[in-house]
Design a protein around this motif. Structure first.
Motif, PDB file in Angstrom:
ATOM      1  N   GLY A  80      -4.772 -17.410   7.747  1.00  0.00           N
ATOM      2  CA  GLY A  80      -5.250 -16.675   9.093  1.00  0.00           C
ATOM      3  C   GLY A  80      -5.553 -15.094   8.907  1.00  0.00           C
ATOM      4  O   GLY A  80      -6.444 -14.838   9.514  1.00  0.00           O
ATOM      5  N   HIS A  81      -4.344 -14.509   8.466  1.00  0.00           N
ATOM      6  CA  HIS A  81      -4.821 -13.019   8.297  1.00  0.00           C
ATOM      7  C   HIS A  81      -5.688 -12.636   7.342  1.00  0.00           C
ATOM      8  O   HIS A  81      -6.390 -11.583   7.502  1.00  0.00           O
ATOM      9  CB  HIS A  81      -3.334 -12.408   7.995  1.00  0.00           C
ATOM     10  N   PHE A  82      -5.949 -13.333   6.026  1.00  0.00           N
ATOM     11  CA  PHE A  82      -7.029 -13.220   5.335  1.00  0.00           C
ATOM     12  C   PHE A  82      -8.379 -13.370   5.897  1.00  0.00           C
ATOM     13  O   PHE A  82      -9.122 -12.929   5.595  1.00  0.00           O
ATOM     14  CB  PHE A  82      -6.592 -13.908   4.093  1.00  0.00           C
ATOM     15  N   LEU A  83      -8.582 -14.404   6.871  1.00  0.00           N
ATOM     16  CA  LEU A  83      -9.650 -14.819   7.390  1.00  0.00           C
ATOM     17  C   LEU A  83      -9.984 -13.536   8.491  1.00  0.00           C
ATOM     18  O   LEU A  83     -11.192 -13.065   8.390  1.00  0.00           O
ATOM     19  CB  LEU A  83      -9.585 -15.920   8.386  1.00  0.00           C
ATOM     20  N   ASP A  84      -8.954 -12.943   9.113  1.00  0.00           N
ATOM     21  CA  ASP A  84      -9.103 -11.794   9.994  1.00  0.00           C
ATOM     22  C   ASP A  84      -9.524 -10.415   9.002  1.00  0.00           C
ATOM     23  O   ASP A  84     -10.635  -9.816   9.341  1.00  0.00           O
ATOM     24  CB  ASP A  84      -7.967 -11.385  10.415  1.00  0.00           C
ATOM     25  N   ALA A  85      -9.035 -10.341   7.799  1.00  0.00           N
ATOM     26  CA  ALA A  85      -9.408  -9.370   6.829  1.00  0.00           C
ATOM     27  C   ALA A  85     -11.012  -9.588   6.264  1.00  0.00           C
ATOM     28  O   ALA A  85     -11.724  -8.688   6.345  1.00  0.00           O
ATOM     29  CB  ALA A  85      -8.397  -9.446   5.765  1.00  0.00           C
ATOM     30  N   ALA A  86     -11.160 -10.860   6.106  1.00  0.00           N
ATOM     31  CA  ALA A  86     -12.541 -10.976   5.620  1.00  0.00           C
ATOM     32  C   ALA A  86     -13.637 -10.947   6.704  1.00  0.00           C
ATOM     33  O   ALA A  86     -14.922 -10.374   6.324  1.00  0.00           O
ATOM     34  CB  ALA A  86     -12.719 -12.398   5.142  1.00  0.00           C
ATOM     35  N   ALA A  87     -13.382 -11.117   8.170  1.00  0.00           N
ATOM     36  CA  ALA A  87     -14.242 -11.106   8.974  1.00  0.00           C
ATOM     37  C   ALA A  87     -14.413  -9.315   9.143  1.00  0.00           C
ATOM     38  O   ALA A  87     -15.661  -8.938   9.517  1.00  0.00           O
ATOM     39  CB  ALA A  87     -13.637 -11.579  10.360  1.00  0.00           C
ATOM     40  N   THR A  88     -13.017  -8.760   9.342  1.00  0.00           N
ATOM     41  CA  THR A  88     -13.252  -7.196   9.265  1.00  0.00           C
ATOM     42  C   THR A  88     -14.191  -6.792   8.326  1.00  0.00           C
ATOM     43  O   THR A  88     -15.035  -5.524   8.614  1.00  0.00           O
ATOM     44  CB  THR A  88     -12.001  -6.625   9.258  1.00  0.00           C
ATOM     45  N   TYR A  89     -14.087  -7.135   7.034  1.00  0.00           N
ATOM     46  CA  TYR A  89     -14.629  -6.535   5.823  1.00  0.00           C
ATOM     47  C   TYR A  89     -16.205  -6.601   6.091  1.00  0.00           C
ATOM     48  O   TYR A  89     -16.979  -6.070   5.912  1.00  0.00           O
ATOM     49  CB  TYR A  89     -13.928  -7.139   4.737  1.00  0.00           C
ATOM     50  N   ARG A  90     -16.648  -8.044   6.526  1.00  0.00           N
ATOM     51  CA  ARG A  90     -18.085  -8.349   6.713  1.00  0.00           C
ATOM     52  C   ARG A  90     -18.547  -7.394   8.053  1.00  0.00           C
ATOM     53  O   ARG A  90     -19.657  -6.737   7.794  1.00  0.00           O
ATOM     54  CB  ARG A  90     -18.115  -9.734   7.110  1.00  0.00           C
ATOM     55  N   ALA A  91     -17.879  -7.203   9.010  1.00  0.00           N
ATOM     56  CA  ALA A  91     -18.220  -6.369  10.111  1.00  0.00           C
ATOM     57  C   ALA A  91     -18.512  -4.984   9.754  1.00  0.00           C
ATOM     58  O   ALA A  91     -19.470  -4.352  10.183  1.00  0.00           O
ATOM     59  CB  ALA A  91     -17.294  -6.699  11.242  1.00  0.00           C
ATOM     60  N   LEU A  99      -4.139   2.670  12.376  1.00  0.00           N
ATOM     61  CA  LEU A  99      -3.617   2.254  11.003  1.00  0.00           C
ATOM     62  C   LEU A  99      -4.513   1.954   9.995  1.00  0.00           C
ATOM     63  O   LEU A  99      -4.355   2.229   8.842  1.00  0.00           O
ATOM     64  CB  LEU A  99      -2.288   1.544  11.351  1.00  0.00           C
ATOM     65  N   SER A 100      -5.193   1.010  10.536  1.00  0.00           N
ATOM     66  CA  SER A 100      -6.350   0.500   9.268  1.00  0.00           C
ATOM     67  C   SER A 100      -7.549   1.304   9.204  1.00  0.00           C
ATOM     68  O   SER A 100      -8.309   0.998   8.137  1.00  0.00           O
ATOM     69  CB  SER A 100      -6.570  -1.059   9.728  1.00  0.00           C
ATOM     70  N   ASN A 101      -7.732   2.113  10.057  1.00  0.00           N
ATOM     71  CA  ASN A 101      -9.056   3.226   9.870  1.00  0.00           C
ATOM     72  C   ASN A 101      -8.711   4.038   8.979  1.00  0.00           C
ATOM     73  O   ASN A 101      -9.767   4.434   8.126  1.00  0.00           O
ATOM     74  CB  ASN A 101      -9.187   3.795  11.463  1.00  0.00           C
ATOM     75  N   PHE A 102      -7.548   4.694   8.753  1.00  0.00           N
ATOM     76  CA  PHE A 102      -7.320   5.651   7.499  1.00  0.00           C
ATOM     77  C   PHE A 102      -7.578   5.157   6.310  1.00  0.00           C
ATOM     78  O   PHE A 102      -8.495   5.602   5.487  1.00  0.00           O
ATOM     79  CB  PHE A 102      -6.050   6.224   7.951  1.00  0.00           C
ATOM     80  N   PRO A 103      -7.102   3.980   5.775  1.00  0.00           N
ATOM     81  CA  PRO A 103      -7.459   3.481   4.472  1.00  0.00           C
ATOM     82  C   PRO A 103      -8.799   3.042   4.331  1.00  0.00           C
ATOM     83  O   PRO A 103      -9.465   3.460   3.332  1.00  0.00           O
ATOM     84  CB  PRO A 103      -6.555   2.400   4.028  1.00  0.00           C
ATOM     85  N   TYR A 104      -9.540   2.621   5.364  1.00  0.00           N
ATOM     86  CA  TYR A 104     -11.030   2.335   5.334  1.00  0.00           C
ATOM     87  C   TYR A 104     -11.596   3.552   5.072  1.00  0.00           C
ATOM     88  O   TYR A 104     -12.679   3.709   4.249  1.00  0.00           O
ATOM     89  CB  TYR A 104     -11.223   1.595   6.665  1.00  0.00           C
ATOM     90  N   ARG A 105     -11.561   4.395   5.771  1.00  0.00           N
ATOM     91  CA  ARG A 105     -12.369   5.842   5.626  1.00  0.00           C
ATOM     92  C   ARG A 105     -12.164   6.296   4.358  1.00  0.00           C
ATOM     93  O   ARG A 105     -12.875   7.134   3.656  1.00  0.00           O
ATOM     94  CB  ARG A 105     -11.803   6.878   6.630  1.00  0.00           C
ATOM     95  N   GLU A 106     -10.763   6.435   4.003  1.00  0.00           N
ATOM     96  CA  GLU A 106     -10.624   7.137   2.320  1.00  0.00           C
ATOM     97  C   GLU A 106     -11.168   6.225   1.301  1.00  0.00           C
ATOM     98  O   GLU A 106     -11.558   6.781   0.326  1.00  0.00           O
ATOM     99  CB  GLU A 106      -9.018   7.001   2.375  1.00  0.00           C
ATOM    100  N   GLY A 107     -11.215   4.768   1.298  1.00  0.00           N
ATOM    101  CA  GLY A 107     -11.607   4.102   0.440  1.00  0.00           C
ATOM    102  C   GLY A 107     -13.106   3.688   0.562  1.00  0.00           C
ATOM    103  O   GLY A 107     -13.686   3.199  -0.449  1.00  0.00           O
ATOM    104  N   MET A 117      -3.723  -4.744   2.361  1.00  0.00           N
ATOM    105  CA  MET A 117      -2.808  -4.081   3.436  1.00  0.00           C
ATOM    106  C   MET A 117      -2.267  -5.601   4.204  1.00  0.00           C
ATOM    107  O   MET A 117      -1.115  -5.464   4.566  1.00  0.00           O
ATOM    108  CB  MET A 117      -3.751  -3.379   4.379  1.00  0.00           C
ATOM    109  N   LYS A 118      -3.022  -6.453   4.552  1.00  0.00           N
ATOM    110  CA  LYS A 118      -2.424  -7.696   5.142  1.00  0.00           C
ATOM    111  C   LYS A 118      -1.780  -8.355   4.404  1.00  0.00           C
ATOM    112  O   LYS A 118      -0.578  -8.925   4.773  1.00  0.00           O
ATOM    113  CB  LYS A 118      -3.872  -8.618   5.451  1.00  0.00           C
ATOM    114  N   ALA A 119      -1.848  -8.574   2.996  1.00  0.00           N
ATOM    115  CA  ALA A 119      -0.827  -9.173   1.946  1.00  0.00           C
ATOM    116  C   ALA A 119       0.674  -8.363   1.988  1.00  0.00           C
ATOM    117  O   ALA A 119       1.701  -9.156   2.050  1.00  0.00           O
ATOM    118  CB  ALA A 119      -1.392  -9.345   0.589  1.00  0.00           C
ATOM    119  N   VAL A 120       0.448  -7.117   2.045  1.00  0.00           N
ATOM    120  CA  VAL A 120       1.654  -6.396   2.044  1.00  0.00           C
ATOM    121  C   VAL A 120       2.496  -6.637   3.413  1.00  0.00           C
ATOM    122  O   VAL A 120       3.700  -6.732   3.475  1.00  0.00           O
ATOM    123  CB  VAL A 120       1.662  -4.758   1.564  1.00  0.00           C
TER     124      VAL A 120
END
Length: 118
Positions: free
Chosen positions: A29-40, A52-60, A69-72
């Protein structure tokens, strides 16, 4: 995914409670959320609203950072819930079930909501 958790549990028997079917469902379920976020974020130019998730997204420069992030994060939560708090929650089986259900509902709601555009 279950195979990966199962192999990890074989190498470290203390992690065996994390390799249950419900845990795999929570991870899915959380990887589904990560995949949907990635696509969006990467394909449809949506913006990330969580700090919290915006910082690594901007840096990467890509939302693929959501997967590790979700796995950890979910791995740590399930480890604490299933291994560290196991003795404390044995008396409160209902509480443990409610915590697992909350993790699952959060994962499925967020993943399906992002994917469908809610």
């Amino acid at each position: 995914m279950w195979l990966l958790l199962w192999l990890l549990a074989r190498r470290r028997p203390g992690l065996a409670p994390v390799a249950t079917g419900t845990s795999v469902l929570i991870f899915f379920g959380h990887f589904l959320d990560a995949a949907a976020t990635y696509r969006a974020l990467d394909f449809h130019s949506y913006g990330e609203k969580h700090v919290l998730s915006n910082f690594p997204y901007r840096e990467g420069r890509t939302a693929l950072v959501m997967f590790p992030m979700k796995a950890v994060a979910i791995g740590a939560i399930l480890y604490v819930l299933e291994v560290e708090l196991r003795k404390d929650l044995e008396k409160e089986a209902l509480l443990q079930g409610l915590l697992r259900a909350a993790l699952l509902i959060l994962a499925c709601r967020r993943g399906s909501g992002t994917f469908s555009g809610w």
